[in-house]
Design a protein around this motif. Sequence first.
Motif, PDB file in Angstrom:
ATOM      1  N   LEU A 224       0.830  -1.200   0.000  1.00 49.58           N
ATOM      2  CA  LEU A 224       0.000   0.000   0.000  1.00 49.58           C
ATOM      3  C   LEU A 224       0.874   1.263   0.000  1.00 49.58           C
ATOM      4  O   LEU A 224       0.635   2.220  -0.745  1.00 49.58           O
ATOM      5  CB  LEU A 224      -0.890  -0.023   1.251  1.00 49.58           C
ATOM      6  CG  LEU A 224      -2.257   0.629   1.123  1.00 49.58           C
ATOM      7  CD1 LEU A 224      -3.022   0.042  -0.056  1.00 49.58           C
ATOM      8  CD2 LEU A 224      -3.036   0.448   2.419  1.00 49.58           C
ATOM      9  N   ALA A 225       1.908   1.250   0.842  1.00 54.74           N
ATOM     10  CA  ALA A 225       2.813   2.405   0.931  1.00 54.74           C
ATOM     11  C   ALA A 225       3.517   2.637  -0.400  1.00 54.74           C
ATOM     12  O   ALA A 225       3.711   3.781  -0.833  1.00 54.74           O
ATOM     13  CB  ALA A 225       3.832   2.186   2.037  1.00 54.74           C
ATOM     14  N   MET A 226       3.868   1.555  -1.065  1.00 55.44           N
ATOM     15  CA  MET A 226       4.564   1.685  -2.343  1.00 55.44           C
ATOM     16  C   MET A 226       3.626   2.211  -3.434  1.00 55.44           C
ATOM     17  O   MET A 226       4.059   2.953  -4.318  1.00 55.44           O
ATOM     18  CB  MET A 226       5.159   0.335  -2.762  1.00 55.44           C
ATOM     19  CG  MET A 226       6.368  -0.044  -1.943  1.00 55.44           C
ATOM     20  SD  MET A 226       7.675   1.192  -2.093  1.00 55.44           S
ATOM     21  CE  MET A 226       8.418   1.059  -0.478  1.00 55.44           C
ATOM     22  N   SER A 227       2.341   1.833  -3.377  1.00 58.25           N
ATOM     23  CA  SER A 227       1.397   2.396  -4.344  1.00 58.25           C
ATOM     24  C   SER A 227       1.254   3.890  -4.107  1.00 58.25           C
ATOM     25  O   SER A 227       1.188   4.678  -5.057  1.00 58.25           O
ATOM     26  CB  SER A 227       0.017   1.736  -4.258  1.00 58.25           C
ATOM     27  OG  SER A 227       0.070   0.530  -3.586  1.00 58.25           O
ATOM     28  N   ALA A 228       1.215   4.280  -2.831  1.00 53.47           N
ATOM     29  CA  ALA A 228       1.138   5.708  -2.525  1.00 53.47           C
ATOM     30  C   ALA A 228       2.378   6.413  -3.060  1.00 53.47           C
ATOM     31  O   ALA A 228       2.297   7.509  -3.626  1.00 53.47           O
ATOM     32  CB  ALA A 228       1.031   5.915  -1.016  1.00 53.47           C
TER      33      ALA A 228
ATOM     34  N   PHE B 139      -0.475  10.932   1.805  1.00 46.53           N
ATOM     35  CA  PHE B 139      -0.512   9.537   2.272  1.00 46.53           C
ATOM     36  C   PHE B 139       0.584   9.373   3.296  1.00 46.53           C
ATOM     37  O   PHE B 139       1.725   9.113   2.953  1.00 46.53           O
ATOM     38  CB  PHE B 139      -0.281   8.570   1.099  1.00 46.53           C
ATOM     39  CG  PHE B 139      -1.083   8.901  -0.113  1.00 46.53           C
ATOM     40  CD1 PHE B 139      -2.454   8.693  -0.125  1.00 46.53           C
ATOM     41  CD2 PHE B 139      -0.483   9.419  -1.246  1.00 46.53           C
ATOM     42  CE1 PHE B 139      -3.207   8.996  -1.241  1.00 46.53           C
ATOM     43  CE2 PHE B 139      -1.223   9.728  -2.365  1.00 46.53           C
ATOM     44  CZ  PHE B 139      -2.595   9.519  -2.368  1.00 46.53           C
ATOM     45  N   GLU B 140       0.238   9.551   4.565  1.00 43.82           N
ATOM     46  CA  GLU B 140       1.289   9.561   5.570  1.00 43.82           C
ATOM     47  C   GLU B 140       1.560   8.170   6.116  1.00 43.82           C
ATOM     48  O   GLU B 140       0.645   7.371   6.327  1.00 43.82           O
ATOM     49  CB  GLU B 140       0.899  10.498   6.699  1.00 43.82           C
ATOM     50  CG  GLU B 140       1.143  11.931   6.320  1.00 43.82           C
ATOM     51  CD  GLU B 140       0.955  12.831   7.498  1.00 43.82           C
ATOM     52  OE1 GLU B 140       1.971  13.274   8.052  1.00 43.82           O
ATOM     53  OE2 GLU B 140      -0.193  13.054   7.888  1.00 43.82           O
ATOM     54  N   ALA B 141       2.826   7.927   6.385  1.00 43.42           N
ATOM     55  CA  ALA B 141       3.235   6.606   6.863  1.00 43.42           C
ATOM     56  C   ALA B 141       2.490   6.214   8.130  1.00 43.42           C
ATOM     57  O   ALA B 141       2.066   5.073   8.290  1.00 43.42           O
ATOM     58  CB  ALA B 141       4.736   6.598   7.102  1.00 43.42           C
ATOM     59  N   LYS B 142       2.305   7.177   9.028  1.00 40.73           N
ATOM     60  CA  LYS B 142       1.681   6.820  10.302  1.00 40.73           C
ATOM     61  C   LYS B 142       0.239   6.334  10.116  1.00 40.73           C
ATOM     62  O   LYS B 142      -0.262   5.567  10.933  1.00 40.73           O
ATOM     63  CB  LYS B 142       1.745   7.973  11.299  1.00 40.73           C
ATOM     64  CG  LYS B 142       1.073   9.240  10.863  1.00 40.73           C
ATOM     65  CD  LYS B 142       1.362  10.356  11.881  1.00 40.73           C
ATOM     66  CE  LYS B 142       0.906  11.692  11.336  1.00 40.73           C
ATOM     67  NZ  LYS B 142       1.845  12.766  11.670  1.00 40.73           N
TER      68      LYS B 142
ATOM     69  N   GLY C  12      -4.783   2.757   5.375  1.00 43.76           N
ATOM     70  CA  GLY C  12      -4.995   2.774   3.923  1.00 43.76           C
ATOM     71  C   GLY C  12      -4.748   4.130   3.295  1.00 43.76           C
ATOM     72  O   GLY C  12      -4.207   5.043   3.933  1.00 43.76           O
ATOM     73  N   LEU C  13      -5.155   4.252   2.032  1.00 44.34           N
ATOM     74  CA  LEU C  13      -4.995   5.510   1.316  1.00 44.34           C
ATOM     75  C   LEU C  13      -6.340   6.207   1.258  1.00 44.34           C
ATOM     76  O   LEU C  13      -7.346   5.605   0.907  1.00 44.34           O
ATOM     77  CB  LEU C  13      -4.484   5.258  -0.106  1.00 44.34           C
ATOM     78  CG  LEU C  13      -3.292   4.316  -0.272  1.00 44.34           C
ATOM     79  CD1 LEU C  13      -2.897   4.241  -1.745  1.00 44.34           C
ATOM     80  CD2 LEU C  13      -2.112   4.754   0.570  1.00 44.34           C
ATOM     81  N   GLU C  14      -6.334   7.492   1.604  1.00 39.66           N
ATOM     82  CA  GLU C  14      -7.594   8.232   1.584  1.00 39.66           C
ATOM     83  C   GLU C  14      -8.035   8.502   0.159  1.00 39.66           C
ATOM     84  O   GLU C  14      -7.246   8.978  -0.668  1.00 39.66           O
ATOM     85  CB  GLU C  14      -7.417   9.573   2.312  1.00 39.66           C
ATOM     86  CG  GLU C  14      -7.676   9.479   3.801  1.00 39.66           C
ATOM     87  CD  GLU C  14      -7.641  10.864   4.425  1.00 39.66           C
ATOM     88  OE1 GLU C  14      -8.674  11.549   4.377  1.00 39.66           O
ATOM     89  OE2 GLU C  14      -6.590  11.251   4.929  1.00 39.66           O
ATOM     90  N   ARG C  15      -9.297   8.221  -0.096  1.00 36.44           N
ATOM     91  CA  ARG C  15      -9.772   8.346  -1.466  1.00 36.44           C
ATOM     92  C   ARG C  15      -9.650   9.783  -1.989  1.00 36.44           C
ATOM     93  O   ARG C  15      -9.250  10.012  -3.125  1.00 36.44           O
ATOM     94  CB  ARG C  15     -11.227   7.886  -1.551  1.00 36.44           C
ATOM     95  CG  ARG C  15     -11.762   8.000  -2.989  1.00 36.44           C
ATOM     96  CD  ARG C  15     -13.134   7.438  -3.132  1.00 36.44           C
ATOM     97  NE  ARG C  15     -13.113   5.975  -3.119  1.00 36.44           N
ATOM     98  CZ  ARG C  15     -14.207   5.232  -2.981  1.00 36.44           C
ATOM     99  NH1 ARG C  15     -15.371   5.836  -2.817  1.00 36.44           N
ATOM    100  NH2 ARG C  15     -14.152   3.933  -2.981  1.00 36.44           N
TER     101      ARG C  15
END
Lengths: 294, 265
Positions: free
Chosen positions: B159-163, B224-227, B234-237
């Motif tokens: 998920l972090a990598m997609s962000a 998209f913050e790590a914390k 997740g990632l906010e839409r």
Amino acid sequence: MNIIEINHLTKTYGHARGIVDVSFQVKEGEIFGFIGPNGAGKSTTIRTLLALIHPTSGSAKIFGKDCIDFAPDIAKEIGYLPSEVFYYDNMKVSDLLKYAASFYKKDCRTRMKELVEIMELDTTKKIDDLSLGNKKKVGIVQGLLHEPKLIILDEPTSGLDPLMQQRFFDLLIEENKKGATILFSSHILGEVQRLCDRVAIIKEGKIVTVEKISNLRENNYKKIKIEADNASDNAFVSIAGVNNLNVDGNLISFIFKGDINTVMTKIADMEITNIWIEEPDLEEIFMHYYESED
Amino acid sequence: MNIFMREMKAYRKSLFIWSVGILFLIGASMAKYAGLSTTGQSMNEILTAMPKSLQAIMGTGALDISKVSGYFGVLYIYLLLMATMHAAMLGATIIAKEERDKTAEFLFVKPVSRTSIICAKLSVAVVNIVMLNIVAGISSLYLVGTYSEGESVKADIILAMSAMLILQLLFLTIGSAIAAISKKPKLAVAISTGILLMTYILSIAIDLNKKLTLLKYLTPFKYFEAKIVMNGGGLERKFIILSLSIVIIFSLITFVFYRKKDLQV
């Protein structure tokens, strides 16, 4: 038929002058000279024709199509050699030539080989390691390898040695005989006179005149300098066509236009120690055009 | 296609060096974690004892760095900075370099439209950032996995990598748009990295001062913050939509401005 048609082309850079109201036509099969001192607007005009820059007003057509709107289409049949050649430094010459050829939808290999041989180009070297003259040769080969119908040259001879210059001119004449139209920009009158049918003279962004080379020849100016022990200007003052007469010590100098024999007989009567007869440089020719306008 | 291949070749070396850099960053950080994790809770105590401003600057904040997910969250900020820096510089140079290196008089008199040249160049840039993203993703999954001690981090890392990819795209198009607009091609890279650093600093400032929270829309580093991502948030839409809109707008700017541009030669 006109290959190039330039109509009231103006290009300004902010407040700086580029070119103002430039108009001229280049006919099919012509070698057309475009001459003027550095900074007069030759490159600006050419870059507009090639759609590298956009005109402020006016327009230009190449092969009957607008040079900006149909740039990629027109470019198929244009070969261009810029005044300063820059290529991707870390590429080998052969790779660059292949890259250049890959843009044209025809097989350019045979012609490329021929041109490389004519220009004695070492294609195994890296662009980075080439001298200015050799870079120019790369430019010539990559500009001509697709056998374009219109060849645009912007001060092409700088950096080439006299032998290569001669070969290059022969090459251009050969291309011209095969039907190519050539626009040849230069600040050296001699090379334009040798090659071109007609010239446009540009100064400070404006076209001063468009003339046949044969007409320029009739206006043949000579710069004459004579060294004589008892120099005086008496002998030359009375001759029609003598301009800028100047006596400095035992040196007499002037610019002459007219029947060269009248001056030569006068000089033959004199006891002289040395003589120089030169082509006046371009500036002096321009002076003629400005004087005749006044 | 020829321009695409040519540019791919031209950026081979640079991509390799950046990949090694990313690999080294992850490798070295995780080796540090190996040492850190043995000290247990104490490292966390030291960090929480630090002033809040220092925590914000180091990017620790709400992350529990004794856990591998928390530790990766801190590392992620630096990965993000590196990858977006690469993207911004790549976007700016790939567009500006023809003018900067004076090869414009070669390329732009060939029978190809400016639109297709930009298309080819941007495609190369996208392939490059995706590859860097994959390098970062795979090495994170592998190296973090080694220390995870049963903690499931795979999904969060992906998920972090997609962000990260979204932000890479975003800075890539910012870079290319600046290069397309800029009248001075040599400045394009400096301006793009400058903007990147400014938005990064802004993101830290927002962490320090609650009053600035509304400014978070201005800095992609807050999207998209790590914390949040690493804690299963997740990632906010709305930020996905915002980011992709920015990408589209800046791509359009790149095309439109470059088509009308007077090339410096």
